[in-house]
Motif scaffolding. Structure first.
Motif, PDB file in Angstrom:
ATOM      1  N   MET A   1       0.836  -1.187   0.000  1.00  9.44           N
ATOM      2  CA  MET A   1       0.000   0.000   0.000  1.00  9.44           C
ATOM      3  C   MET A   1       0.881   1.251   0.000  1.00  9.44           C
ATOM      4  O   MET A   1       1.876   1.328   0.702  1.00  9.44           O
ATOM      5  N   SER A   2       0.485   2.226  -0.773  1.00  7.24           N
ATOM      6  CA  SER A   2       1.252   3.449  -0.914  1.00  7.24           C
ATOM      7  C   SER A   2       1.157   4.299   0.354  1.00  7.24           C
ATOM      8  O   SER A   2       0.101   4.423   0.963  1.00  7.24           O
ATOM      9  N   VAL A   3       2.281   4.894   0.727  1.00 11.60           N
ATOM     10  CA  VAL A   3       2.324   5.777   1.890  1.00 11.60           C
ATOM     11  C   VAL A   3       2.043   7.219   1.487  1.00 11.60           C
ATOM     12  O   VAL A   3       2.003   8.099   2.331  1.00 11.60           O
ATOM     13  N   LEU A   4       1.828   7.441   0.210  1.00 16.70           N
ATOM     14  CA  LEU A   4       1.658   8.791  -0.315  1.00 16.70           C
ATOM     15  C   LEU A   4       0.199   9.100  -0.614  1.00 16.70           C
ATOM     16  O   LEU A   4      -0.555   8.245  -1.054  1.00 16.70           O
ATOM     17  N   LYS A   5      -0.159  10.353  -0.394  1.00 14.46           N
ATOM     18  CA  LYS A   5      -1.493  10.813  -0.775  1.00 14.46           C
ATOM     19  C   LYS A   5      -1.506  11.062  -2.272  1.00 14.46           C
ATOM     20  O   LYS A   5      -0.493  11.450  -2.862  1.00 14.46           O
ATOM     21  N   LYS A   6      -2.651  10.871  -2.888  1.00 13.56           N
ATOM     22  CA  LYS A   6      -2.781  11.042  -4.336  1.00 13.56           C
ATOM     23  C   LYS A   6      -2.407  12.452  -4.793  1.00 13.56           C
ATOM     24  O   LYS A   6      -1.866  12.633  -5.880  1.00 13.56           O
ATOM     25  N   GLU A   7      -2.691  13.451  -3.978  1.00  8.16           N
ATOM     26  CA  GLU A   7      -2.447  14.834  -4.398  1.00  8.16           C
ATOM     27  C   GLU A   7      -0.958  15.200  -4.457  1.00  8.16           C
ATOM     28  O   GLU A   7      -0.602  16.199  -5.072  1.00  8.16           O
ATOM     29  N   VAL A   8      -0.082  14.414  -3.833  1.00 10.69           N
ATOM     30  CA  VAL A   8       1.350  14.737  -3.891  1.00 10.69           C
ATOM     31  C   VAL A   8       2.048  14.086  -5.079  1.00 10.69           C
ATOM     32  O   VAL A   8       3.140  14.515  -5.464  1.00 10.69           O
ATOM     33  N   ILE A   9       1.432  13.096  -5.691  1.00  5.42           N
ATOM     34  CA  ILE A   9       2.060  12.374  -6.806  1.00  5.42           C
ATOM     35  C   ILE A   9       2.411  13.305  -7.969  1.00  5.42           C
ATOM     36  O   ILE A   9       3.523  13.232  -8.494  1.00  5.42           O
ATOM     37  N   PRO A  10       1.528  14.213  -8.400  1.00  2.41           N
ATOM     38  CA  PRO A  10       1.918  15.108  -9.500  1.00  2.41           C
ATOM     39  C   PRO A  10       3.155  15.957  -9.180  1.00  2.41           C
ATOM     40  O   PRO A  10       3.985  16.206 -10.063  1.00  2.41           O
ATOM     41  N   TYR A  11       3.309  16.380  -7.955  1.00  4.77           N
ATOM     42  CA  TYR A  11       4.490  17.153  -7.567  1.00  4.77           C
ATOM     43  C   TYR A  11       5.751  16.295  -7.631  1.00  4.77           C
ATOM     44  O   TYR A  11       6.793  16.737  -8.118  1.00  4.77           O
ATOM     45  N   LEU A  12       5.640  15.071  -7.137  1.00  4.53           N
ATOM     46  CA  LEU A  12       6.786  14.168  -7.181  1.00  4.53           C
ATOM     47  C   LEU A  12       7.164  13.848  -8.627  1.00  4.53           C
ATOM     48  O   LEU A  12       8.342  13.818  -8.973  1.00  4.53           O
ATOM     49  N   GLU A  13       6.163  13.632  -9.457  1.00  2.93           N
ATOM     50  CA  GLU A  13       6.442  13.331 -10.860  1.00  2.93           C
ATOM     51  C   GLU A  13       7.005  14.555 -11.592  1.00  2.93           C
ATOM     52  O   GLU A  13       7.803  14.412 -12.512  1.00  2.93           O
ATOM     53  N   PHE A  86      10.055   7.489  -3.976  1.00  3.61           N
ATOM     54  CA  PHE A  86       9.438   8.656  -3.371  1.00  3.61           C
ATOM     55  C   PHE A  86       9.524   8.473  -1.864  1.00  3.61           C
ATOM     56  O   PHE A  86       9.083   7.450  -1.335  1.00  3.61           O
ATOM     57  N   VAL A  87      10.077   9.454  -1.174  1.00  4.59           N
ATOM     58  CA  VAL A  87      10.304   9.345   0.263  1.00  4.59           C
ATOM     59  C   VAL A  87       9.463  10.389   0.993  1.00  4.59           C
ATOM     60  O   VAL A  87       9.457  11.561   0.625  1.00  4.59           O
ATOM     61  N   HIS A  88       8.774   9.916   2.039  1.00  5.92           N
ATOM     62  CA  HIS A  88       7.978  10.785   2.903  1.00  5.92           C
ATOM     63  C   HIS A  88       7.995  10.198   4.308  1.00  5.92           C
ATOM     64  O   HIS A  88       7.675   9.025   4.499  1.00  5.92           O
ATOM     65  N   ASN A  89       8.381  11.021   5.272  1.00  2.00           N
ATOM     66  CA  ASN A  89       8.460  10.578   6.672  1.00  2.00           C
ATOM     67  C   ASN A  89       9.266   9.292   6.828  1.00  2.00           C
ATOM     68  O   ASN A  89       8.861   8.365   7.522  1.00  2.00           O
ATOM     69  N   HIS A  90      10.399   9.229   6.171  1.00  4.68           N
ATOM     70  CA  HIS A  90      11.316   8.079   6.229  1.00  4.68           C
ATOM     71  C   HIS A  90      10.692   6.792   5.700  1.00  4.68           C
ATOM     72  O   HIS A  90      11.191   5.709   5.956  1.00  4.68           O
ATOM     73  N   GLN A  91       9.585   6.909   4.998  1.00  8.62           N
ATOM     74  CA  GLN A  91       8.973   5.754   4.349  1.00  8.62           C
ATOM     75  C   GLN A  91       9.178   5.915   2.849  1.00  8.62           C
ATOM     76  O   GLN A  91       9.068   7.005   2.311  1.00  8.62           O
ATOM     77  N   GLU A  92       9.467   4.796   2.205  1.00 13.24           N
ATOM     78  CA  GLU A  92       9.764   4.822   0.778  1.00 13.24           C
ATOM     79  C   GLU A  92       8.655   4.147  -0.021  1.00 13.24           C
ATOM     80  O   GLU A  92       8.118   3.132   0.399  1.00 13.24           O
ATOM     81  N   ASP A  93       8.356   4.754  -1.148  1.00  7.68           N
ATOM     82  CA  ASP A  93       7.404   4.175  -2.099  1.00  7.68           C
ATOM     83  C   ASP A  93       8.158   4.048  -3.423  1.00  7.68           C
ATOM     84  O   ASP A  93       8.470   5.046  -4.065  1.00  7.68           O
ATOM     85  N   CYS A  94       8.494   2.833  -3.793  1.00 13.22           N
ATOM     86  CA  CYS A  94       9.280   2.574  -4.995  1.00 13.22           C
ATOM     87  C   CYS A  94       8.331   2.369  -6.177  1.00 13.22           C
ATOM     88  O   CYS A  94       7.413   1.554  -6.105  1.00 13.22           O
ATOM     89  N   ARG A  95       8.579   3.134  -7.249  1.00 16.84           N
ATOM     90  CA  ARG A  95       7.748   3.026  -8.449  1.00 16.84           C
ATOM     91  C   ARG A  95       8.637   2.860  -9.668  1.00 16.84           C
ATOM     92  O   ARG A  95       9.666   3.505  -9.776  1.00 16.84           O
ATOM     93  N   ARG A  96       8.185   2.033 -10.578  1.00 20.59           N
ATOM     94  CA  ARG A  96       8.926   1.802 -11.822  1.00 20.59           C
ATOM     95  C   ARG A  96       8.153   2.427 -12.971  1.00 20.59           C
ATOM     96  O   ARG A  96       6.960   2.212 -13.119  1.00 20.59           O
TER      97      ARG A  96
END
Length: 119
Positions: A1-13, A86-96
């Motif tokens: 499960m992703s640790v990121l909110k949907k609204e932050v994904i466009p900024y990360l991308e 993508f790193v947030h609060n020391h949690q990583e979400d790896c995407r390919r």
């Protein structure tokens, strides 16, 4: 499960795609400068204005990421995929991401920036 909110994904991308757009603009600027163009100034002006706009957007994105304690790290690459972490609060979400998708999305963004009114 992703640790990121949907609204932050466009900024990360944006932190993935906008530097790619800038790289392309810089290379194209060099090609125009050294190419066999009769009138270089209009093309160089257009490229410079678009680059300025992309730099501004990248700065806004970086500020958003700092404010929300987010970061992007490029991971492994091969001929087909590029991995981003993508790193947030020391949690990583790896995407390919498919490299073809990265190229196509970068091209879409470049087209959008070139079509913006006032540029």
């Amino acid at each position: 499960m992703s640790v990121l909110k949907k609204e932050v994904i466009p900024y990360l991308e944006n932190m993935i795609y906008l530097p790619m757009v800038l790289t392309i603009l810089e290379r194209d600027r060099l090609l125009i400068q050294h190419g066999d163009f009769k009138l270089k100034k209009p093309y160089l002006g257009l490229v410079d204005e678009v680059a300025k706009c992309v730099h501004k957007e990248l700065g806004n994105t970086a500020a958003y990421l700092r404010m929300n304690q987010l970061s992007v790290i490029r991971g492994k690459m091969d001929d087909i995929f590029t991995e981003y972490i993508f790193v947030h609060n020391h949690q990583e979400d790896c995407r390919r991401y498919l490299n073809v998708r990265l190229r196509n999305r970068t091209e879409e963004l470049l087209t959008q920036y070139l079509r913006q009114p006032g540029i």
